[in-house]
Design a protein around this motif. Structure first.
Motif, short mmCIF file in Angstrom:
data_model
loop_
_atom_site.label_atom_id
_atom_site.label_comp_id
_atom_site.label_asym_id
_atom_site.label_seq_id
_atom_site.Cartn_x
_atom_site.Cartn_y
_atom_site.Cartn_z
N ARG A 38 10.03 22.57 -25.17
CA ARG A 38 11.07 22.53 -26.21
C ARG A 38 10.69 23.51 -27.31
NH1 ARG A 38 11.09 16.37 -27.70
NH2 ARG A 38 8.86 16.77 -27.48
N ARG A 39 11.71 24.20 -27.83
CA ARG A 39 11.48 25.21 -28.87
C ARG A 39 11.98 24.72 -30.23
NH1 ARG A 39 14.87 28.77 -28.20
NH2 ARG A 39 15.78 28.29 -26.17
N LEU A 40 11.22 25.08 -31.26
CA LEU A 40 11.62 24.85 -32.64
C LEU A 40 11.27 26.11 -33.41
CD1 LEU A 40 12.63 22.77 -34.78
CD2 LEU A 40 10.23 22.18 -35.16
N ALA A 41 12.22 26.63 -34.18
CA ALA A 41 11.98 27.85 -34.95
C ALA A 41 12.10 27.53 -36.44
CB ALA A 41 12.98 28.93 -34.54
N PRO A 42 11.06 26.94 -37.01
CA PRO A 42 11.12 26.58 -38.42
C PRO A 42 10.91 27.79 -39.32
CG PRO A 42 9.02 25.94 -37.51
CD PRO A 42 9.79 26.59 -36.39
N ALA A 43 10.86 27.57 -40.61
CA ALA A 43 10.61 28.62 -41.59
C ALA A 43 9.74 28.04 -42.69
CB ALA A 43 11.94 29.13 -42.17
N ASP A 44 9.29 28.92 -43.59
CA ASP A 44 8.43 28.44 -44.66
C ASP A 44 9.00 28.72 -46.05
OD1 ASP A 44 8.14 31.15 -44.86
OD2 ASP A 44 5.98 31.19 -44.44
N ALA A 52 16.86 28.97 -39.71
CA ALA A 52 16.14 27.75 -39.33
C ALA A 52 16.96 26.51 -39.65
CB ALA A 52 14.79 27.70 -40.05
N ALA A 53 17.57 26.48 -40.83
CA ALA A 53 18.38 25.32 -41.21
C ALA A 53 19.59 25.17 -40.29
CB ALA A 53 18.82 25.46 -42.67
N CYS A 54 20.18 26.31 -39.92
CA CYS A 54 21.38 26.26 -39.08
C CYS A 54 21.04 25.93 -37.63
CB CYS A 54 22.14 27.58 -39.16
SG CYS A 54 22.92 27.84 -40.78
N ALA A 55 19.76 26.02 -37.27
CA ALA A 55 19.35 25.55 -35.95
C ALA A 55 19.35 24.03 -35.90
CB ALA A 55 17.96 26.08 -35.61
N GLY A 56 19.42 23.41 -37.08
CA GLY A 56 19.51 21.96 -37.17
C GLY A 56 20.93 21.53 -37.50
N ARG A 57 21.06 20.77 -38.57
CA ARG A 57 22.36 20.18 -38.89
C ARG A 57 23.24 21.07 -39.76
NH1 ARG A 57 20.33 15.03 -41.88
NH2 ARG A 57 18.97 16.66 -42.69
N PHE A 58 22.70 22.13 -40.31
CA PHE A 58 23.45 22.95 -41.25
C PHE A 58 24.38 23.93 -40.54
CE2 PHE A 58 20.25 21.19 -43.83
CZ PHE A 58 20.51 21.42 -45.17
N THR A 274 10.38 18.81 -42.00
CA THR A 274 11.11 17.54 -42.17
C THR A 274 12.59 17.74 -41.90
OG1 THR A 274 9.50 16.74 -43.79
CG2 THR A 274 11.69 15.71 -43.81
N LEU A 275 13.14 18.82 -42.45
CA LEU A 275 14.57 19.10 -42.30
C LEU A 275 14.98 19.19 -40.84
CD1 LEU A 275 16.99 19.92 -44.26
CD2 LEU A 275 16.45 22.27 -43.62
N LEU A 276 14.10 19.75 -40.01
CA LEU A 276 14.43 19.99 -38.60
C LEU A 276 13.94 18.89 -37.66
CD1 LEU A 276 13.69 23.82 -38.47
CD2 LEU A 276 15.89 22.69 -38.75
N GLY A 277 13.43 17.79 -38.23
CA GLY A 277 13.04 16.65 -37.41
C GLY A 277 11.80 16.89 -36.58
N ALA A 278 10.84 17.63 -37.15
CA ALA A 278 9.63 17.98 -36.38
C ALA A 278 8.84 16.76 -35.95
CB ALA A 278 8.75 18.92 -37.21
N ASP A 279 8.77 15.72 -36.76
CA ASP A 279 7.96 14.56 -36.41
C ASP A 279 8.44 13.89 -35.13
OD1 ASP A 279 6.28 14.96 -38.53
OD2 ASP A 279 7.24 13.49 -39.83
N LEU A 281 10.00 15.38 -32.68
CA LEU A 281 9.65 16.27 -31.57
C LEU A 281 8.16 16.19 -31.26
CD1 LEU A 281 11.78 19.39 -32.59
CD2 LEU A 281 12.20 17.86 -30.65
N LEU A 282 7.33 16.11 -32.30
CA LEU A 282 5.89 15.99 -32.10
C LEU A 282 5.54 14.71 -31.35
CD1 LEU A 282 4.59 17.19 -35.58
CD2 LEU A 282 4.17 18.32 -33.40
N ALA A 283 6.20 13.62 -31.73
CA ALA A 283 5.89 12.32 -31.13
C ALA A 283 6.15 12.32 -29.63
CB ALA A 283 6.70 11.23 -31.82
N GLY A 284 7.03 13.17 -29.16
CA GLY A 284 7.33 13.22 -27.74
C GLY A 284 6.64 14.35 -27.01
N SER A 285 5.59 14.94 -27.63
CA SER A 285 4.93 16.10 -27.03
C SER A 285 3.49 15.79 -26.64
CB SER A 285 4.94 17.27 -28.03
OG SER A 285 6.27 17.64 -28.37
N ASP A 286 3.04 16.41 -25.56
CA ASP A 286 1.63 16.31 -25.17
C ASP A 286 0.77 17.30 -25.93
OD1 ASP A 286 1.74 14.26 -23.08
OD2 ASP A 286 3.02 15.71 -22.05
N PHE A 287 1.31 18.49 -26.17
CA PHE A 287 0.63 19.42 -27.06
C PHE A 287 1.63 20.41 -27.64
CE2 PHE A 287 -0.03 21.85 -23.08
CZ PHE A 287 0.17 23.17 -23.48
#
Length: 383
Positions: A38-44, A52-58, A274-279, A281-287
């Protein structure tokens, strides 16, 4: 089935965060087609924040504003309900300078204030300013003027654009600008902790990246110091305190202007995770595979890869890093990453300026990760 989350930052000057993620995914699946990636493209808080925001709910909306050199610019903002995210780099960034010609003394943040007014007109009650990648060093003077602040010369006329304009500042009044944002939650998303002034301030540290000569840096720092002094003399008791606050020097001093307007500095990386629901996604990942263009001392202050690794560690999820280059010894990275690969170790060519080469090397890193770790993760997890 092993589940892998690929969540890198951009490789500045080479590949976007999404392009980095896709290249790593290609390599992982080439070597381990049975894996779930699974891919996530966050920003800082810098370039790519709206995407990055528009990859989520925006969703994105276009707004016409004044660019850093005074030219018209059409920028995208991200909107979700009554929350609007504005990316400073898209409005007054180095990337929107006409012909790429820098203007360290005169580049203005006026367009950012116009984007804020657009958000307010649409009923926003939360405005996120993603601060990074700007061409300006004006202490947010242009932003403040667009919102109604009076920044005038001794003859009563408005000061000119950019940090150089602040040298003529005689009268300052923030009442109308503050009133414009009354009742609005202003979030200053940045991972820069520089103060406004001095040797670690915005002009000294970031001015040269915007074309400022040593003389320009001294002029800009002096003009910004004068700005703080005028604000204090006008009865703004928080002016000196805010100038010393971590993040005041973000984006050419836009952090300082945001603090004057009642904004709160937030970690850009953590905010977007937080905005993109990373936690979830992390909880369902092996690494996890993360990374950035340069893994260095600044990374350890909480930039995206380290911010993600801290979250993953709380959930017991291993994190591997891939960087364009890594200047940190293994003893410094081991606390955050189980392994680190650097593209500079794989080639003698300048991959930072060659996006196609970077993508190929990232895919190679993905294959290496799959070969070394996917079988091991399956064994360790019993899957």
């Amino acid at each position: 089935m092993v589940s892998v989350l690929v969540a890198p930052d951009k490789f500045k000057g080479s590949l976007s965060a999404d392009e980095v993620a896709r290249a790593l995914e290609h390599g992982l699946l080439d070597a381990a087609p049975h894996a779930r990636v699974r891919r996530l493209a966050p920003a800082d808080g810098g370039e790519g924040s709206v995407a990055a925001a528009c990859a989520g709910r925006f969703r994105s909306e276009k707004v016409s504003v004044t660019g850093p050199a005074g030219q018209p610019v059409t920028a995208e903002v991200a909107v979700h309900g009554r929350t609007v995210l504005i990316e400073a780099a898209a409005v007054c960034g180095l990337g929107v300078l006409p012909g790429g010609r820098t203007a360290p003394l005169t580049a203005t943040s006026r367009g950012l204030g116009q984007a804020v007014r657009y958000a307010l007109a649409g009923g926003a009650d939360t405005i996120i300013l993603a601060l990074g990648g700007v061409a300006t060093t004006d202490g947010g003077a242009g932003l403040l003027q667009s919102l109604g602040a009076v920044l005038a010369r001794d003859d009563g006329t408005p000061i000119g654009p950019g940090g150089a304009g602040l040298a003529d500042l005689h009268t300052v009044d923030l009442v109308d600008a503050r009133a414009a944002l009354a009742g609005v939650d202003l979030v200053l998303a940045t991972d820069v902790d520089n103060p406004l002034l001095g040797p670690t301030g915005t002009a000294a540290v970031y001015g040269p990246q915007k074309g400022a000569s040593p003389g320009d840096v001294r002029e800009l720092d002096g003009a910004l110091a004068g700005f703080v002094g005028r604000l204090a003399a006008a009865g703004n008791d928080e002016a000196v305190r805010d100038a010393d606050a971590p993040g005041a020097g973000a984006a050419g001093g836009l952090g300082y202007a945001g603090l004057l307007l009642g904004g709160k500095v937030r970690s850009g990386a953590d905010y977007f995770l937080t905005l993109l629901g990373a936690d979830d996604l992390l909880a369902g990942s092996d690494f996890v595979v993360t990374g950035e263009g340069s893994l260095d001392e600044q990374s350890l202050s909480g930039k995206l890869p380290v911010a993600l690794a801290r979250r993953a560690r709380r959930l017991g999820v291993a994190v591997h890093a891939v960087a364009g280059r890594c200047t940190l010894p293994a003893a410094r990275t081991a606390a955050h990453f189980r392994s680190v690969q650097a593209l500079t170790d794989l080639t003698d060519q300048d991959c930072a300026r060659d996006s196609a080469l970077s993508a190929r090397l990232l895919a190679q890193c993905g294959r290496t990760l799959a070969d070394r770790w996917i079988g091991r993760e399956r064994t360790e997890t019993g899957r």
